[in-house]
Design an enzyme around this catalytic site. Structure first.
Site, mmCIF file in Angstrom:
data_model
loop_
_atom_site.group_PDB
_atom_site.id
_atom_site.type_symbol
_atom_site.label_atom_id
_atom_site.label_comp_id
_atom_site.label_asym_id
_atom_site.label_seq_id
_atom_site.Cartn_x
_atom_site.Cartn_y
_atom_site.Cartn_z
ATOM 1 N N HIS A 1 -0.908 0.739 -10.093
ATOM 2 C CA HIS A 1 -1.680 -0.090 -9.290
ATOM 3 C C HIS A 1 -2.071 -1.236 -10.027
ATOM 4 C CE1 HIS A 1 -3.894 -0.113 -5.069
ATOM 5 N NE2 HIS A 1 -3.620 -1.567 -5.535
ATOM 6 N N ARG B 1 0.791 -1.257 -0.005
ATOM 7 C CA ARG B 1 0.036 -0.038 -0.225
ATOM 8 C C ARG B 1 0.846 1.337 -0.014
ATOM 9 N NH1 ARG B 1 -3.883 -2.225 -1.787
ATOM 10 N NH2 ARG B 1 -5.867 -2.441 -0.801
ATOM 11 N N GLU C 1 -3.532 8.249 -5.584
ATOM 12 C CA GLU C 1 -3.772 7.378 -6.625
ATOM 13 C C GLU C 1 -5.031 8.097 -7.417
ATOM 14 O OE1 GLU C 1 -3.991 3.233 -6.192
ATOM 15 O OE2 GLU C 1 -2.068 3.319 -5.410
#
Length: 328
Positions: A284, A236, A265
């Site tokens: 991601h 993360r 993000e």
């Protein structure tokens, strides 16, 4: 646990994003399914027995939680459950499950790919190719290099096994120390992170995001690494103090970073990480291989059948720990 309405079917709310989940036909036959976006989540939760968070990065649930008047079970289509770890859910009787197991091998392959990209200097080769420049260089071996995998859950284990298979010396860092782990060999405790990473050529972050792991990779952690070390984050973004990472990369405290997750993000277009030649960025996607959405729905559908039958669910999250305990 068994949920049945007067119609004989439970009410299932499905939080979707831009794309609807595939292969839901079998579930739709056995439930009253309400598909919703974040704006309609509160209305869709009223009277719902279960919630499938197919849009697993959504932060809409806390503000809609007041409407969850009958919810028994929540399934999130991700390995990380931090988007739903708010106090009201933790304190409730709602059972939480996740998609543990879907991403293990694909993320391990991503990590190996990034290790190879650094060792073989692939980014420089691509830049020189774009410039049509022939420049001979020497590269590194990965055989005999050392890696510390911080996070000893299923994804971390898959990473350790794959890196070992290609010749790296691997150890782990987790909640409990041990010397005889089948995948890591030696596992150190994360409260001694500086000691764990001191001799590593590659430091891989894959720990779940909890109160204990947030910001664990800060200036002190990077200062403890070798100047030649590379940092890979597939856990993360909030595991990392991003400003400290940028400073460590700029100063040469560490040699490089491969980053698939970020504390913000999408990563803002003006962020300095974009222009650093010793940084590899992906959006991601380390676990997202062809067919991953169907696998996510498959895990949920299997648990849905179990839930309807009153059977034990797979991947039950300990809401106080913030992850599925080992052995579950």
């Amino acid at each position: 646990m068994n949920a049945v309405t007067e119609s004989g079917k439970p009410v299932l709310t499905v939080l979707t994003g831009d794309d609807a989940p595939p292969d839901m036909t079998a579930v739709e036959q056995d439930a009253e399914v309400r598909y919703t976006d974040a704006a309609g989540l509160a209305d869709a939760l009223r009277g719902a027995d279960a919630l499938f968070m197919y849009q697993f990065l959504s932060t809409a649930l806390p503000s809609a939680w007041h409407a969850a008047d009958r919810l028994q079970w929540l399934h999130i289509a991700a390995a990380g459950v931090d988007p739903v770890m708010f106090p009201e859910l933790r304190a409730s009787d709602v059972v939480l499950t996740n998609a543990r197991g879907v991403f293990d091998d694909s993320i391990a392959e991503y990590v190996l790919g990034q290790v190879l990209a650094f060792a073989k200097d692939m980014p420089t080769s691509l830049r020189l190719q774009d410039a049509r420049t022939w420049r001979h260089r020497e590269t590194e071996r990965i055989g005999g290099a050392s890696a510390v995998v911080v996070g000893t859950g299923p994804i971390g284990r898959a990473i350790a096994r794959l890196l070992r298979a290609v010749g790296l010396r691997v150890s782990g860092a987790g909640r409990r120390a041990r010397d005889d782990d089948p995948d890591f060999g030696t596992v150190h405790t994360t409260d001694r992170l500086a000691e764990c990473v001191a001799d590593a050529d590659y430091v891989v972050a894959v720990a779940p995001l909890t109160d204990q792991t947030k910001n664990m990779f800060d200036g002190d952690a990077f200062a403890a690494m070798k100047p030649s070390a590379r940092f890979v984050n597939v856990g993360r973004g909030e595991l990392v103090v991003t400003d400290d990472l940028v400073a460590a990369l700029r100063s040469g405290t560490i040699a490089g970073a491969a980053l698939d997750v970020f504390d913000t993000e999408p990563l803002p277009a003006d962020h300095p990480l974009w222009t650093m030649e010793n940084v590899l960025i992906s959006p991601h996607m380390s676990g997202d291989v062809v067919g991953w959405r169907r696998e996510l729905v498959g895990v949920f559908a299997d648990n849905f059948r179990r839930w309807r039958a009153g059977q034990e669910l797979r991947n039950v999250v300990d809401k106080q720990l913030g992850y599925v305990p080992s052995g579950s």
